[in-house]
Design an enzyme around this catalytic site. Structure first.
Site, PDB file in Angstrom:
ATOM      1  N   SER A 135     -10.552   0.762   3.957  1.00 37.08           N
ATOM      2  CA  SER A 135      -9.846   0.302   5.012  1.00 37.08           C
ATOM      3  C   SER A 135      -9.164   1.680   5.461  1.00 37.08           C
ATOM      4  O   SER A 135      -8.379   2.372   4.611  1.00 37.08           O
ATOM      5  CB  SER A 135      -8.847  -0.597   4.865  1.00 37.08           C
ATOM      6  OG  SER A 135      -9.299  -1.792   4.211  1.00 37.08           O
TER       7      SER A 135
ATOM      8  N   ARG B 265       0.875  -1.190   0.037  1.00 33.63           N
ATOM      9  CA  ARG B 265      -0.054   0.004  -0.064  1.00 33.63           C
ATOM     10  C   ARG B 265       1.139   1.522   0.090  1.00 33.63           C
ATOM     11  O   ARG B 265       0.706   2.199   0.705  1.00 33.63           O
ATOM     12  CB  ARG B 265      -1.140   0.017   1.384  1.00 33.63           C
ATOM     13  CG  ARG B 265      -1.757  -1.140   1.338  1.00 33.63           C
ATOM     14  CD  ARG B 265      -2.835  -1.312   0.476  1.00 33.63           C
ATOM     15  NE  ARG B 265      -3.748  -2.329   0.746  1.00 33.63           N
ATOM     16  CZ  ARG B 265      -3.582  -3.558   0.192  1.00 33.63           C
ATOM     17  NH1 ARG B 265      -2.623  -3.945  -0.658  1.00 33.63           N
ATOM     18  NH2 ARG B 265      -4.527  -4.478   0.422  1.00 33.63           N
TER      19      ARG B 265
ATOM     20  N   GLU C 183      -4.084   4.508   6.579  1.00 37.49           N
ATOM     21  CA  GLU C 183      -3.832   4.388   5.194  1.00 37.49           C
ATOM     22  C   GLU C 183      -4.763   5.353   4.235  1.00 37.49           C
ATOM     23  O   GLU C 183      -3.974   5.677   3.214  1.00 37.49           O
ATOM     24  CB  GLU C 183      -4.475   2.963   4.776  1.00 37.49           C
ATOM     25  CG  GLU C 183      -4.690   2.600   3.376  1.00 37.49           C
ATOM     26  CD  GLU C 183      -5.143   1.331   2.925  1.00 37.49           C
ATOM     27  OE1 GLU C 183      -4.807   0.112   3.205  1.00 37.49           O
ATOM     28  OE2 GLU C 183      -6.174   1.372   2.131  1.00 37.49           O
TER      29      GLU C 183
HETATM   30  P1  FAD Z   1      -8.539   9.602  -4.245  1.00 36.99           P
HETATM   31  O1  FAD Z   1      -9.388   9.272  -3.285  1.00 36.99           O
HETATM   32  O2  FAD Z   1      -9.010  10.818  -5.203  1.00 36.99           O
HETATM   33  O3  FAD Z   1      -6.956  10.147  -4.024  1.00 36.99           O
HETATM   34  C1  FAD Z   1      -6.266   9.129  -3.113  1.00 36.99           C
HETATM   35  C2  FAD Z   1      -4.977  10.113  -3.032  1.00 36.99           C
HETATM   36  O4  FAD Z   1      -4.262   9.946  -4.278  1.00 36.99           O
HETATM   37  C3  FAD Z   1      -4.698  11.417  -2.835  1.00 36.99           C
HETATM   38  O5  FAD Z   1      -3.878  11.734  -1.931  1.00 36.99           O
HETATM   39  C4  FAD Z   1      -4.782  12.273  -4.020  1.00 36.99           C
HETATM   40  O6  FAD Z   1      -4.238  13.393  -3.995  1.00 36.99           O
HETATM   41  C5  FAD Z   1      -3.682  11.218  -4.818  1.00 36.99           C
HETATM   42  N1  FAD Z   1      -3.942  11.042  -6.332  1.00 36.99           N
HETATM   43  C6  FAD Z   1      -5.335  10.423  -6.850  1.00 36.99           C
HETATM   44  N2  FAD Z   1      -5.083  10.870  -8.144  1.00 36.99           N
HETATM   45  C7  FAD Z   1      -3.858  11.229  -8.512  1.00 36.99           C
HETATM   46  C8  FAD Z   1      -3.303  11.534  -9.630  1.00 36.99           C
HETATM   47  N3  FAD Z   1      -3.957  11.209 -10.744  1.00 36.99           N
HETATM   48  N4  FAD Z   1      -1.992  12.020  -9.627  1.00 36.99           N
HETATM   49  C9  FAD Z   1      -1.532  12.215  -8.568  1.00 36.99           C
HETATM   50  N5  FAD Z   1      -2.022  12.202  -7.482  1.00 36.99           N
HETATM   51  C10 FAD Z   1      -3.266  11.502  -7.536  1.00 36.99           C
HETATM   52  N6  FAD Z   1      -8.056   0.114  -1.629  1.00 36.99           N
HETATM   53  C11 FAD Z   1      -7.184  -1.013  -1.963  1.00 36.99           C
HETATM   54  O7  FAD Z   1      -6.030  -0.836  -2.027  1.00 36.99           O
HETATM   55  N7  FAD Z   1      -7.672  -1.946  -1.967  1.00 36.99           N
HETATM   56  C12 FAD Z   1      -8.820  -2.204  -1.839  1.00 36.99           C
HETATM   57  O8  FAD Z   1      -9.450  -3.471  -1.963  1.00 36.99           O
HETATM   58  C13 FAD Z   1      -9.652  -1.213  -1.443  1.00 36.99           C
HETATM   59  N8  FAD Z   1     -11.237  -1.277  -1.271  1.00 36.99           N
HETATM   60  C14 FAD Z   1     -11.997  -0.277  -1.149  1.00 36.99           C
HETATM   61  C15 FAD Z   1     -13.206  -0.312  -0.839  1.00 36.99           C
HETATM   62  C16 FAD Z   1     -14.090   0.684  -0.629  1.00 36.99           C
HETATM   63  C17 FAD Z   1     -15.514   0.411  -0.306  1.00 36.99           C
HETATM   64  C18 FAD Z   1     -13.514   2.210  -0.716  1.00 36.99           C
HETATM   65  C19 FAD Z   1     -14.432   3.297  -0.125  1.00 36.99           C
HETATM   66  C20 FAD Z   1     -11.912   2.233  -0.938  1.00 36.99           C
HETATM   67  C21 FAD Z   1     -11.421   0.999  -1.176  1.00 36.99           C
HETATM   68  N9  FAD Z   1      -9.864   1.130  -1.384  1.00 36.99           N
HETATM   69  C22 FAD Z   1      -9.257   0.081  -1.664  1.00 36.99           C
HETATM   70  C23 FAD Z   1      -9.310   2.590  -1.328  1.00 36.99           C
HETATM   71  C24 FAD Z   1      -9.406   3.429  -2.745  1.00 36.99           C
HETATM   72  O9  FAD Z   1     -10.431   2.827  -3.457  1.00 36.99           O
HETATM   73  C25 FAD Z   1      -8.118   3.290  -3.393  1.00 36.99           C
HETATM   74  O10 FAD Z   1      -6.982   3.731  -2.767  1.00 36.99           O
HETATM   75  C26 FAD Z   1      -8.236   4.032  -4.858  1.00 36.99           C
HETATM   76  O11 FAD Z   1      -7.084   3.710  -5.515  1.00 36.99           O
HETATM   77  C27 FAD Z   1      -8.342   5.504  -4.568  1.00 36.99           C
HETATM   78  O12 FAD Z   1      -8.414   6.104  -5.898  1.00 36.99           O
HETATM   79  P2  FAD Z   1      -9.474   7.484  -6.049  1.00 36.99           P
HETATM   80  O13 FAD Z   1      -9.166   7.670  -7.355  1.00 36.99           O
HETATM   81  O14 FAD Z   1     -10.620   7.507  -5.383  1.00 36.99           O
HETATM   82  O15 FAD Z   1      -8.363   8.181  -5.243  1.00 36.99           O
HETATM   83  P1  NAP Z   2     -10.218 -10.693   4.832  1.00 40.33           P
HETATM   84  O1  NAP Z   2     -10.261 -11.537   3.713  1.00 40.33           O
HETATM   85  O2  NAP Z   2     -11.044 -10.684   5.998  1.00 40.33           O
HETATM   86  O3  NAP Z   2      -8.501 -10.923   5.623  1.00 40.33           O
HETATM   87  C1  NAP Z   2      -8.385  -9.837   6.593  1.00 40.33           C
HETATM   88  C2  NAP Z   2      -6.807  -9.533   6.451  1.00 40.33           C
HETATM   89  O4  NAP Z   2      -6.019 -10.492   6.455  1.00 40.33           O
HETATM   90  C3  NAP Z   2      -6.797  -8.784   5.126  1.00 40.33           C
HETATM   91  O5  NAP Z   2      -6.709  -7.501   5.520  1.00 40.33           O
HETATM   92  C4  NAP Z   2      -5.724  -9.484   4.532  1.00 40.33           C
HETATM   93  O6  NAP Z   2      -4.438  -8.673   4.470  1.00 40.33           O
HETATM   94  C5  NAP Z   2      -4.986 -10.644   5.690  1.00 40.33           C
HETATM   95  N1  NAP Z   2      -5.230 -11.870   4.790  1.00 40.33           N
HETATM   96  C6  NAP Z   2      -6.415 -12.644   4.587  1.00 40.33           C
HETATM   97  N2  NAP Z   2      -5.941 -13.785   3.819  1.00 40.33           N
HETATM   98  C7  NAP Z   2      -4.746 -13.634   3.691  1.00 40.33           C
HETATM   99  C8  NAP Z   2      -3.734 -14.473   2.875  1.00 40.33           C
HETATM  100  N3  NAP Z   2      -3.950 -15.669   2.378  1.00 40.33           N
HETATM  101  N4  NAP Z   2      -2.557 -14.127   2.808  1.00 40.33           N
HETATM  102  C9  NAP Z   2      -1.999 -12.902   3.198  1.00 40.33           C
HETATM  103  N5  NAP Z   2      -2.846 -12.150   3.877  1.00 40.33           N
HETATM  104  C10 NAP Z   2      -4.291 -12.172   4.069  1.00 40.33           C
HETATM  105  O7  NAP Z   2     -10.046  -8.934   4.705  1.00 40.33           O
HETATM  106  P2  NAP Z   2     -11.445  -8.151   3.764  1.00 40.33           P
HETATM  107  O8  NAP Z   2     -11.461  -7.090   4.925  1.00 40.33           O
HETATM  108  O9  NAP Z   2     -12.383  -9.041   3.498  1.00 40.33           O
HETATM  109  O10 NAP Z   2     -10.666  -7.531   2.569  1.00 40.33           O
HETATM  110  C11 NAP Z   2     -10.517  -8.673   1.590  1.00 40.33           C
HETATM  111  C12 NAP Z   2      -9.313  -7.980   0.519  1.00 40.33           C
HETATM  112  O11 NAP Z   2      -9.672  -6.750  -0.002  1.00 40.33           O
HETATM  113  C13 NAP Z   2      -7.929  -7.783   1.523  1.00 40.33           C
HETATM  114  O12 NAP Z   2      -7.104  -7.993   0.578  1.00 40.33           O
HETATM  115  C14 NAP Z   2      -8.149  -6.117   1.497  1.00 40.33           C
HETATM  116  O13 NAP Z   2      -6.671  -5.789   1.800  1.00 40.33           O
HETATM  117  C15 NAP Z   2      -8.819  -5.730   0.435  1.00 40.33           C
HETATM  118  N6  NAP Z   2      -9.708  -4.440   0.795  1.00 40.33           N
HETATM  119  C16 NAP Z   2      -8.796  -3.378   0.984  1.00 40.33           C
HETATM  120  C17 NAP Z   2      -9.567  -2.144   1.247  1.00 40.33           C
HETATM  121  C18 NAP Z   2      -8.574  -0.729   1.313  1.00 40.33           C
HETATM  122  O14 NAP Z   2      -9.435   0.210   1.473  1.00 40.33           O
HETATM  123  N7  NAP Z   2      -7.450  -1.045   1.235  1.00 40.33           N
HETATM  124  C19 NAP Z   2     -10.954  -2.176   1.682  1.00 40.33           C
HETATM  125  C20 NAP Z   2     -11.651  -3.382   1.621  1.00 40.33           C
HETATM  126  C21 NAP Z   2     -10.929  -4.386   0.979  1.00 40.33           C
HETATM  127  P3  NAP Z   2      -4.581  -7.693   3.014  1.00 40.33           P
HETATM  128  O15 NAP Z   2      -5.067  -6.800   3.327  1.00 40.33           O
HETATM  129  O16 NAP Z   2      -2.814  -7.314   3.314  1.00 40.33           O
HETATM  130  O17 NAP Z   2      -4.773  -8.588   1.810  1.00 40.33           O
END
Ligand code: FAD
Ligand code: NAP
Length: 336
Positions: free
Chosen positions: A236, A162, A332
């Site tokens: 998250s 991340r 995050e």
């Molecule tokens: P924004 O929120 O608009 O911006 C995020 C940051 O990036 C800000 O600092 C902004 O200035 C910068 N930025 C954005 N675009 C640019 C650009 N073009 N150039 C330079 N800087 C920029 N993330 C995960 O990694 N895994 C997931 O599974 C995941 N699940 C999510 C589920 C939900 C329900 C929600 C709401 C979010 C989730 N996220 C997840 C977080 C989010 O979706 C990601 O981080 C996504 O990449 C953000 O994209 P955005 O366009 O909305 O960025």
């Molecule tokens: P989950 O499956 O309930 O698992 C809980 C956590 O354990 C996750 O965060 C994941 O880490 C870790 N995990 C589970 N199985 C794993 C494996 N086999 N190997 C390594 N790590 C493992 O998680 P969840 O909340 O439902 O989310 C599912 C996936 O979607 C995850 O990968 C999560 O990162 C992603 N997600 C991200 C966001 C966001 O905003 N960043 C929001 C929603 C979901 P990791 O997170 O490192 O994978």
């Protein structure tokens, strides 16, 4: 090009926080960038995509540059791979669906992640055992100060968990305008993570495909995560911490059920959601902000929460996890 003043960002962030930006400008083409640079000279510039990873805590005094640059271009292909340059304003999930429709593998586990393609490299989005860095070939960005484009190779992006260079040295210094992906024509499926296999079984899938994996991921995500259209959130809120093995072994003695995933020979990842849940926060509500009832890692806005309330709650959660487990969580979400 229109430089707007005092624009509410409520429709532009998935937390649904109502905060104004002093200056706001929408960019729909890379050709606009030199003029946008001049028009916002001297201002702190922040790029906004889908607003799904930001928490707005105070009025934005500088300029919000709203990214709406669309377009997908196939650069080249061979027997095994295809190279696509995707403009930054494309919706990430639409790009995933486009790749799947063409039979190109590599991003199917990342289905339904909100936001834009341009933000994907910022935190190296990841889910279900896959990270964006595995398919990103390079990232092209406009540098505000140098007034020119740079292309950063995958290596130069210094992707981490991340994390990337765009959260550090290049934070608010560049506008990512496109991302070049290398996708696979011959998929290698990744279904070992979490509930994917269970979901595929439930769906009656006997022949694996990238479409089936995406369908399974979509089904799991839809059942677990709050839809920002209904309950404001930014996914998250905290990163999963990685801790030294010795520290983990001590914790394991006090908390035998603590879940863990090895990262390397020295460190172990502990799910932040579990730590927060153990501190009693899951389902907690304070005014209009709270901790989601199904996933303790997600902070929510039930309606009229303000950013500082969400920030305060996140601080209280951080403190209680540190007090109970000695682990300092890291936010995050990008806090503005
Ligand atoms: P924004 O929120 O608009 O911006 C995020 C940051 O990036 C800000 O600092 C902004 O200035 C910068 N930025 C954005 N675009 C640019 C650009 N073009 N150039 C330079 N800087 C920029 N993330 C995960 O990694 N895994 C997931 O599974 C995941 N699940 C999510 C589920 C939900 C329900 C929600 C709401 C979010 C989730 N996220 C997840 C977080 C989010 O979706 C990601 O981080 C996504 O990449 C953000 O994209 P955005 O366009 O909305 O960025
Ligand atoms: P989950 O499956 O309930 O698992 C809980 C956590 O354990 C996750 O965060 C994941 O880490 C870790 N995990 C589970 N199985 C794993 C494996 N086999 N190997 C390594 N790590 C493992 O998680 P969840 O909340 O439902 O989310 C599912 C996936 O979607 C995850 O990968 C999560 O990162 C992603 N997600 C991200 C966001 C966001 O905003 N960043 C929001 C929603 C979901 P990791 O997170 O490192 O994978």
């Amino acid at each position: 090009m229109q430089l707007l003043q005092n624009v509410s960002l409520k429709p532009y962030n998935t937390f649904g926080i109502d905060i104004p930006a002093a200056h706001f400008i929408e960019v729909s083409s890379v050709d606009m960038l030199p003029a946008v640079t001049d028009a916002t000279a001297g201002m702190h510039r922040r790029v906004l995509g889908g607003g799904s990873n930001v928490l707005l805590t105070q009025p934005v005094t500088g300029a919000v540059i709203y990214n709406n640059i669309k377009g997908i271009h196939k650069d080249k292909e061979d027997d095994n791979h295809v190279w696509l340059t995707v403009n930054a304003g494309e919706v990430w999930h639409s790009f995933v669906m486009y790749a799947i429709a063409n039979g190109w593998a590599g991003v199917e586990n990342l289905a339904l992640i909100p936001g834009t393609v341009g933000a994907a490299p910022i935190q190296n989005i990841g889910a279900y055992g896959i990270e964006a860095k595995e398919t990103i070939e390079s990232v092209t960005a406009w540098h505000w100060e140098d007034k020119r484009f740079y292309t950063y190779s995958n290596f130069e992006c210094t992707f981490g968990y991340r994390d990337s260079i765009f959260k550090h040295q290049l934070k608010d210094k560049v506008f990512i305008t496109s991302v070049t992906f290398k996708l696979n024509k011959k998929p290698s499926f990744n279904t070992t993570y979490g509930a994917i296999e269970q979901e595929l079984h439930k769906m009656g899938i006997t022949e694996l495909s990238i479409q089936a994996i995406a369908d399974a991921v979509i089904a799991i995500r839809t059942s677990k995560l709050p839809d920002p259209k209904q309950i404001g959130n930014a996914g998250s809120f905290f990163k999963n911490p990685t801790i030294p093995i010795a520290q983990f072994n001590n914790l394991k003695q006090q908390h035998p059920n603590i879940p863990s995933y090895p990262v390397d020979a020295q460190t172990i990842k502990v799910p932040a959601g579990w730590l927060i849940e153990q501190c009693g926060w899951k389902g907690y509500r304070r005014g209009d902000t709270g901790v989601h009832e199904k996933q303790a890692l997600v902070l929510v806005n039930y309606g009229h929460a303000i950013g500082s309330e969400v920030w305060q709650l996140s601080g209280d959660i951080l403190q209680s996890v540190e007090d109970k487990f000695g682990i300092v969580l890291e936010r995050e979400v990008q806090v503005w």
